[in-house]
Design a protein around this motif. Structure first.
Motif, short mmCIF file in Angstrom:
data_model
loop_
_atom_site.label_atom_id
_atom_site.label_comp_id
_atom_site.label_asym_id
_atom_site.label_seq_id
_atom_site.Cartn_x
_atom_site.Cartn_y
_atom_site.Cartn_z
N PRO A 48 49.17 6.42 -21.04
CA PRO A 48 48.57 5.09 -21.28
C PRO A 48 49.07 3.99 -20.35
O PRO A 48 48.41 2.97 -20.20
CB PRO A 48 48.99 4.77 -22.72
CG PRO A 48 49.54 6.03 -23.27
CD PRO A 48 50.01 6.87 -22.14
N ILE A 49 50.24 4.18 -19.74
CA ILE A 49 50.75 3.18 -18.81
C ILE A 49 51.10 3.88 -17.51
O ILE A 49 51.80 4.89 -17.52
CB ILE A 49 52.01 2.48 -19.37
CG1 ILE A 49 51.66 1.73 -20.66
CG2 ILE A 49 52.60 1.53 -18.36
CD1 ILE A 49 52.85 1.11 -21.34
N VAL A 50 50.60 3.38 -16.39
CA VAL A 50 50.98 3.96 -15.10
C VAL A 50 51.45 2.86 -14.15
O VAL A 50 51.07 1.70 -14.28
CB VAL A 50 49.83 4.73 -14.41
CG1 VAL A 50 49.43 5.95 -15.21
CG2 VAL A 50 48.64 3.84 -14.16
N VAL A 51 52.29 3.26 -13.23
CA VAL A 51 52.77 2.35 -12.20
C VAL A 51 52.01 2.65 -10.91
O VAL A 51 51.82 3.81 -10.55
CB VAL A 51 54.28 2.54 -11.98
CG1 VAL A 51 54.77 1.70 -10.82
CG2 VAL A 51 55.05 2.20 -13.24
N VAL A 52 51.53 1.61 -10.25
CA VAL A 52 50.82 1.79 -8.99
C VAL A 52 51.83 2.16 -7.91
O VAL A 52 52.82 1.47 -7.70
CB VAL A 52 50.08 0.50 -8.60
CG1 VAL A 52 49.39 0.66 -7.26
CG2 VAL A 52 49.08 0.12 -9.68
N LEU A 53 51.57 3.28 -7.21
CA LEU A 53 52.55 3.77 -6.25
C LEU A 53 52.11 3.61 -4.80
O LEU A 53 52.90 3.78 -3.89
CB LEU A 53 52.84 5.26 -6.51
CG LEU A 53 53.56 5.56 -7.83
CD1 LEU A 53 53.65 7.05 -8.03
CD2 LEU A 53 54.93 4.93 -7.85
N SER A 54 50.83 3.28 -4.59
CA SER A 54 50.39 3.16 -3.20
C SER A 54 49.65 1.85 -2.99
O SER A 54 49.31 1.16 -3.94
CB SER A 54 49.48 4.33 -2.82
OG SER A 54 48.16 4.06 -3.23
N GLY A 55 49.41 1.54 -1.74
CA GLY A 55 48.75 0.28 -1.41
C GLY A 55 47.25 0.44 -1.21
O GLY A 55 46.60 -0.44 -0.67
N SER A 56 46.68 1.57 -1.67
CA SER A 56 45.28 1.83 -1.37
C SER A 56 44.32 0.97 -2.18
O SER A 56 43.12 0.98 -1.92
CB SER A 56 44.97 3.31 -1.58
OG SER A 56 45.16 3.67 -2.92
N MET A 57 44.81 0.23 -3.18
CA MET A 57 43.94 -0.65 -3.93
C MET A 57 44.25 -2.12 -3.65
O MET A 57 43.81 -3.01 -4.38
CB MET A 57 44.04 -0.37 -5.43
CG MET A 57 43.33 0.89 -5.87
SD MET A 57 41.55 0.84 -5.59
CE MET A 57 41.04 -0.13 -7.01
N GLU A 58 45.04 -2.41 -2.62
CA GLU A 58 45.31 -3.80 -2.27
C GLU A 58 44.01 -4.48 -1.87
O GLU A 58 43.13 -3.81 -1.33
CB GLU A 58 46.31 -3.85 -1.11
CG GLU A 58 47.73 -3.58 -1.58
CD GLU A 58 48.74 -3.52 -0.44
OE1 GLU A 58 48.44 -4.09 0.64
OE2 GLU A 58 49.79 -2.92 -0.63
N PRO A 59 43.83 -5.77 -2.10
CA PRO A 59 44.80 -6.71 -2.69
C PRO A 59 44.75 -6.79 -4.21
O PRO A 59 45.34 -7.70 -4.77
CB PRO A 59 44.37 -8.03 -2.06
CG PRO A 59 42.89 -7.89 -1.90
CD PRO A 59 42.62 -6.44 -1.66
#
Lengths: 179, 177
Positions: A48-59
């Motif tokens: 249910p909770i995840v941490v974003v690990l990459s910059g592919s959805m910036e900004p």
């Protein structure tokens, strides 16, 4: 010096108090586990909770941002949503946006994803020969967003020694500290 | 009791609580707002071809659309809107699929950037490949949507108030585009 004080507290406890402290520690672990599993049931998402690990959805999302996921079965996946999905052979789930959806008359859904910050769609990231993401790949769908909070877990994962030190100290504190 | 460390700890805990409370207030004050907006979409030119889709290795129908778009997104921005992700979507039904949704174009508007859209005769950004070969003479609905990325809070997906029905040409275009 501080360490010694902590142990002083412990030395002054009798047997019952020691049992109590150990049980208290167990309660904390069990409650944390219950909250996590409860959230899994409530959201329908296996994580249910995840941490974003990459910059592919910036900004939109940066490394270390926190996402709350849902996975409501009655609300089908549609183009424009941000989904978290797993690809066979990759350990880390991908957080990307759906840009194409095809749903058959029987309700079978296949979709294509792309990172906002990527130039091309994700077919190059999928397993060789895989053209679409399907329901069984989906871990969850992004519903809520909180910035930076996930930075803590990223730092801990980057420095495993720090992780064990922090966890160990916290555990020791709970076990030895008397209210 | 009042050692330097314990004071530092209290200060830290208090700061964290304040930040959390302000963040939550930020979410709460913007959660019940209306994020919809008027949109004007117009198709300027549309052709359909049949060609091999890359990666897929099969011949599928490919639509090509040039469109104009007018919308003012300024009112959507508030203190809890970091970014708007706008996308133009084509939706249609085919014998093969009950629902087909293809994003043709998208745009990111960050906070502080110009949020008034007035696009004229823009090419679609992504290939409009069908899942089969059913685009000729197809009635499609074009709609603009946006995903509100907050500083902290719910990730709204909003559909523009107006959409556009459009019928694609009923024969394939020649080799010239």
């Amino acid at each position: 010096n501080i360490k010694m004080e902590m142990f002083d507290d412990f030395k002054r406890m009798n047997k019952r108090q020691v049992y109590y402290q150990v049980l208290n520690f167990g309660m904390i672990i069990a409650s944390a586990l219950m909250i996590w599993k409860g959230m899994m049931v409530a959201t329908g998402s296996e994580s249910p909770i995840v941490v974003v690990l990459s910059g592919s959805m910036e900004p939109a999302f940066y490394r270390g941002d926190l996402l709350f996921l849902g996975n409501d079965r009655s609300d089908p996946i549609r183009a424009g949503e941000i989904v978290v999905f797993k690809i066979e052979g990759r350990d880390i789930p991908i957080v990307h946006r759906v840009i194409k959806v095809h749903e058959t008359h029987e309700g079978k859904i296949k979709f294509l994803t792309k990172g906002d910050n990527n130039e091309v769609d994700d077919r190059g990231l999928y397993k060789p020969g895989q053209l679409w993401v399907e329901k069984h790949h989906v871990v969850g769908r992004a519903r809520g967003f909180v910035p930076y909070v996930g930075m803590v877990t990223i730092i801990m994962n980057d420095y495993p020694k720090l992780k064990y030190a922090v966890l160990g100290l916290l555990g020791l504190f709970v076990l030895l500290h008397r209210e | 009791m009042n050692t330097f460390l314990s004071r530092l700890n209290t200060l830290f805990a208090f700061s964290i609580s304040v930040v959390a409370a302000v963040t939550f207030a930020c979410f709460l004050t913007t959660h019940f707002l209306d994020y919809t907006q008027d949109v004007e979409i117009e198709v300027k030119k549309a052709i359909v071809k049949n060609m091999e889709e890359f990666y897929v290795g099969e011949k599928h129908d490919l639509g090509h659309i040039r469109f104009s778009l007018k919308a003012n997104m300024t009112p959507v921005f508030n203190w809890n809107c970091k970014e708007l992700f706008l996308y133009l979507m084509a939706e249609y039904e085919t014998p093969r699929n009950k629902i087909n949704q293809v994003v043709l174009w998208d745009k990111i508007i960050n906070r502080g950037e110009n949020a008034v859209l007035d696009l004229k005769k823009v090419h679609a950004k992504y290939y409009f490949f069908d899942d089969g070969s059913d685009l000729r003479g197809k009635n499609i609905t074009l709609s603009l949507h946006w995903n509100v990325i907050p500083n902290a809070g719910y990730l709204w997906r909003v559909k523009g108030r107006q959409d556009l029905g459009y019928t694609l040409p009923d024969s394939y275009a020649g080799s010239r585009v």
